[in-house]
Write a protein that holds these residues in place. Structure first.
Motif, PDB file in Angstrom:
ATOM      1  N   UNK A 151       0.978  -1.166   0.029  1.00  0.00           N
ATOM      2  CA  UNK A 151       0.149   0.018  -0.087  1.00  0.00           C
ATOM      3  C   UNK A 151       1.028   1.302  -0.207  1.00  0.00           C
ATOM      4  N   UNK A 152       2.091   1.120   0.839  1.00  0.00           N
ATOM      5  CA  UNK A 152       2.938   2.310   0.765  1.00  0.00           C
ATOM      6  C   UNK A 152       3.702   2.668  -0.515  1.00  0.00           C
ATOM      7  N   UNK A 153       3.929   1.519  -0.856  1.00  0.00           N
ATOM      8  CA  UNK A 153       4.678   1.617  -2.441  1.00  0.00           C
ATOM      9  C   UNK A 153       3.844   2.008  -3.425  1.00  0.00           C
ATOM     10  N   UNK A 154       2.517   1.592  -3.410  1.00  0.00           N
ATOM     11  CA  UNK A 154       1.905   2.156  -4.719  1.00  0.00           C
ATOM     12  C   UNK A 154       1.068   3.101  -4.558  1.00  0.00           C
ATOM     13  N   UNK A 155       0.920   3.640  -2.990  1.00  0.00           N
ATOM     14  CA  UNK A 155       0.283   4.884  -2.815  1.00  0.00           C
ATOM     15  C   UNK A 155       1.080   6.191  -2.481  1.00  0.00           C
ATOM     16  N   UNK A 156       2.359   5.922  -2.281  1.00  0.00           N
ATOM     17  CA  UNK A 156       3.304   6.940  -1.757  1.00  0.00           C
ATOM     18  C   UNK A 156       3.294   8.580  -2.558  1.00  0.00           C
ATOM     19  N   UNK A 157       2.924   8.219  -3.659  1.00  0.00           N
ATOM     20  CA  UNK A 157       2.968   9.566  -4.458  1.00  0.00           C
ATOM     21  C   UNK A 157       1.744  10.282  -4.618  1.00  0.00           C
ATOM     22  N   UNK A 158       0.680   9.540  -4.211  1.00  0.00           N
ATOM     23  CA  UNK A 158      -0.756   9.987  -4.154  1.00  0.00           C
ATOM     24  C   UNK A 158      -1.070  10.650  -3.002  1.00  0.00           C
ATOM     25  N   UNK A 159      -0.462   9.988  -1.673  1.00  0.00           N
ATOM     26  CA  UNK A 159      -0.713  10.592  -0.551  1.00  0.00           C
ATOM     27  C   UNK A 159       0.364  11.837  -0.329  1.00  0.00           C
ATOM     28  N   UNK A 160      -0.078  12.381   0.723  1.00  0.00           N
ATOM     29  CA  UNK A 160       0.822  13.549   1.237  1.00  0.00           C
ATOM     30  C   UNK A 160       1.948  12.871   1.780  1.00  0.00           C
ATOM     31  N   UNK A 161       3.261  13.734   1.861  1.00  0.00           N
ATOM     32  CA  UNK A 161       4.350  12.845   2.632  1.00  0.00           C
ATOM     33  C   UNK A 161       3.870  12.646   4.112  1.00  0.00           C
ATOM     34  N   UNK A 162       3.167  13.619   4.701  1.00  0.00           N
ATOM     35  CA  UNK A 162       2.871  13.410   6.202  1.00  0.00           C
ATOM     36  C   UNK A 162       2.093  12.107   6.439  1.00  0.00           C
ATOM     37  N   UNK A 163       1.275  11.962   5.442  1.00  0.00           N
ATOM     38  CA  UNK A 163       0.331  10.455   5.415  1.00  0.00           C
ATOM     39  C   UNK A 163       1.640   9.406   5.223  1.00  0.00           C
ATOM     40  N   UNK A 164       2.139   9.558   4.236  1.00  0.00           N
ATOM     41  CA  UNK A 164       3.331   8.431   4.101  1.00  0.00           C
ATOM     42  C   UNK A 164       3.866   8.284   5.191  1.00  0.00           C
ATOM     43  N   UNK A 165       4.541   9.197   6.104  1.00  0.00           N
ATOM     44  CA  UNK A 165       5.141   8.978   7.052  1.00  0.00           C
ATOM     45  C   UNK A 165       4.398   8.196   8.180  1.00  0.00           C
ATOM     46  N   UNK A 166       3.258   8.387   8.363  1.00  0.00           N
ATOM     47  CA  UNK A 166       2.342   7.730   9.345  1.00  0.00           C
ATOM     48  C   UNK A 166       2.140   6.500   8.964  1.00  0.00           C
ATOM     49  N   UNK A 167       1.985   6.040   7.603  1.00  0.00           N
ATOM     50  CA  UNK A 167       1.938   4.732   7.143  1.00  0.00           C
ATOM     51  C   UNK A 167       3.289   3.829   7.498  1.00  0.00           C
ATOM     52  N   UNK A 168       4.209   4.646   7.107  1.00  0.00           N
ATOM     53  CA  UNK A 168       5.769   4.049   7.330  1.00  0.00           C
ATOM     54  C   UNK A 168       6.094   3.583   8.786  1.00  0.00           C
ATOM     55  N   UNK A 169       5.308   4.467   9.391  1.00  0.00           N
ATOM     56  CA  UNK A 169       5.441   4.235  11.161  1.00  0.00           C
ATOM     57  C   UNK A 169       4.540   3.033  11.341  1.00  0.00           C
ATOM     58  N   UNK A 170       3.580   2.682  10.863  1.00  0.00           N
ATOM     59  CA  UNK A 170       2.795   1.205  10.943  1.00  0.00           C
ATOM     60  C   UNK A 170       3.693   0.310  10.296  1.00  0.00           C
ATOM     61  N   UNK A 171       4.257   0.409   9.271  1.00  0.00           N
ATOM     62  CA  UNK A 171       5.167  -0.700   8.789  1.00  0.00           C
ATOM     63  C   UNK A 171       6.044  -0.948   9.650  1.00  0.00           C
ATOM     64  N   UNK A 172       6.765   0.057  10.561  1.00  0.00           N
ATOM     65  CA  UNK A 172       7.942  -0.223  11.122  1.00  0.00           C
ATOM     66  C   UNK A 172       7.420  -1.031  12.532  1.00  0.00           C
ATOM     67  N   UNK A 173       6.043  -0.650  12.935  1.00  0.00           N
ATOM     68  CA  UNK A 173       5.696  -0.904  14.145  1.00  0.00           C
ATOM     69  C   UNK A 173       5.375  -2.650  13.804  1.00  0.00           C
ATOM     70  N   UNK A 174       4.952  -2.941  12.750  1.00  0.00           N
ATOM     71  CA  UNK A 174       4.487  -4.508  12.521  1.00  0.00           C
ATOM     72  C   UNK A 174       5.870  -5.072  12.470  1.00  0.00           C
ATOM     73  N   UNK A 175       6.896  -4.764  11.686  1.00  0.00           N
ATOM     74  CA  UNK A 175       8.188  -5.158  11.567  1.00  0.00           C
ATOM     75  C   UNK A 175       8.813  -5.557  12.986  1.00  0.00           C
ATOM     76  N   UNK A 176       8.736  -4.483  13.836  1.00  0.00           N
ATOM     77  CA  UNK A 176       9.283  -4.601  15.091  1.00  0.00           C
ATOM     78  C   UNK A 176       8.727  -5.650  15.892  1.00  0.00           C
ATOM     79  N   UNK A 177       7.055  -5.603  15.619  1.00  0.00           N
ATOM     80  CA  UNK A 177       6.441  -6.807  16.365  1.00  0.00           C
ATOM     81  C   UNK A 177       6.824  -8.099  16.011  1.00  0.00           C
TER      82      UNK A 177
END
Length: 326
Positions: free
Chosen positions: A177-203
């Motif tokens: 989702x982040x890869x396909x939508x990164x340019x359609x969403x704002x950088x702020x929204x991308x950073x938030x979704x990136x944080x979700x991804x890192x949370x999942x990886x850490x889990x």
């Protein structure tokens, strides 16, 4: 040359070897990946023509690097590490072909749709092979951004995190989702979704129990994202059930209901509202003016025209015929 994520660089930047002469293409590629990632030493048996493209999209202090290339090997050697003032993790979503990640005595293989992670602070080798068209979406993760999410004594090893039985599918879904939508969403929204991804990886890396993982807020957020995407992909299916969606996402029917309740709705209401939104858009589409209203309703998963008309009027305040002519 060293990778630097800074505000001075454009948020989106592309290097393409097609812009250079054949004899210079591999050298250009080598410089491009050093700019996009960090000091690396690629090797290729090809001496003429190296068709490759490197695309970087900034995500706060991190980035997505989309890379397409022929078969070759990438090394990060001791000298490369010593010449770098930063450290990171490479979180790789394989798009096409195969990659073998070697670090220490560990080898992790990635095929299309799998996600693996590797540490830039240790020597590594990436063997990109099997396929004339190879591609990867590699997330450049500042080390501190992930380390802060892990236990202090965590001992990192190269890992295929998409194999995790509880959050692996969510890692893949969120990365896609982040890869396909990164340019359609704002950088702020991308950073938030990136944080979700890192949370999942850490889990996943922390190997928490399924019970602990299921209650984590980031797990719920990412699962809800996967759930909504699955529903949207199957909205036109008549008789779509909770069981079918739960099975597709890899969670229980009970958890499906819990996630919709968490967002203030129900599975049935969400399905109907999204179908009505789709039908309303089709009714206004000039290219579909000749299509019968009943056909559009059936296309969006409704099996009863009178029920469709009633629900449409409840949602939009008028009948489908009036909506189309209005």
């Amino acid at each position: 040359m060293e990778q630097v994520i800074s505000e001075r660089r454009p948020r989106h930047f592309i290097w393409d070897t097609a812009e250079t002469r054949p004899l210079e293409q591999f050298s250009y590629y080598r410089e491009a990946i050093c700019q996009a990632f960090m000091n690396l030493t690629p090797e290729s048996a090809v001496t003429l023509r190296f068709p490759a493209k490197v695309e970087t999209i900034r995500l706060g202090a991190g980035a997505i690097n989309r890379v397409a290339f022929p078969e070759h090997t990438v090394n990060r050697r001791r000298a490369d590490i010593a010449a770098s003032s930063e450290s990171c993790f490479y979180l790789n979503l394989k798009i096409a072909g195969r990659c073998r990640m070697l670090q220490g005595d560990r080898e992790v293989s990635l095929s299309r749709g799998q996600v693996g992670i590797i540490d830039s602070d240790r020597e590594l080798k990436l063997l990109h092979d099997r396929g004339p068209a190879l591609a990867v979406a590699s997330f450049w993760v500042p080390s501190r951004a992930l380390r802060d999410r892990l236990p202090p004594s965590f001992d990192f090893e190269a890992e295929r995190v998409s194999d995790d039985p509880y959050v692996g599918h969510l890692i893949v879904e969120t990365a896609r989702s982040l890869n396909s939508g990164a340019l359609r969403m704002t950088e702020q929204d991308g950073v938030r979704l990136f944080g979700v991804l890192l949370d999942l990886v850490a889990l996943s890396l922390s190997r928490r129990s399924r019970g602990q993982t299921a209650e984590a807020p980031c797990f719920a957020d990412a699962t809800a994202l996967a759930l909504r995407r699955t529903v949207h992909e199957r909205l036109r299916e008549q008789g779509l059930t909770v069981a079918a969606v739960a099975n597709a996402v890899g969670i229980s029917e009970r958890y499906v209901h819990k996630l919709f309740e968490r967002s203030g709705t129900t599975f049935s209401r969400y399905i109907v509202e999204r179908r009505l939104d789709g039908a309303a858009a089709d009714l206004k589409d000039p290219a579909l003016l000749d299509r019968e209203i009943g056909t559009i309703a059936f296309d969006w998963g409704f099996s009863d025209l009178s029920h469709f008309t009633k629900r449409f009027k409840q949602r939009f305040g008028c009948r489908p015929r009036d909506w189309r002519s209005g």
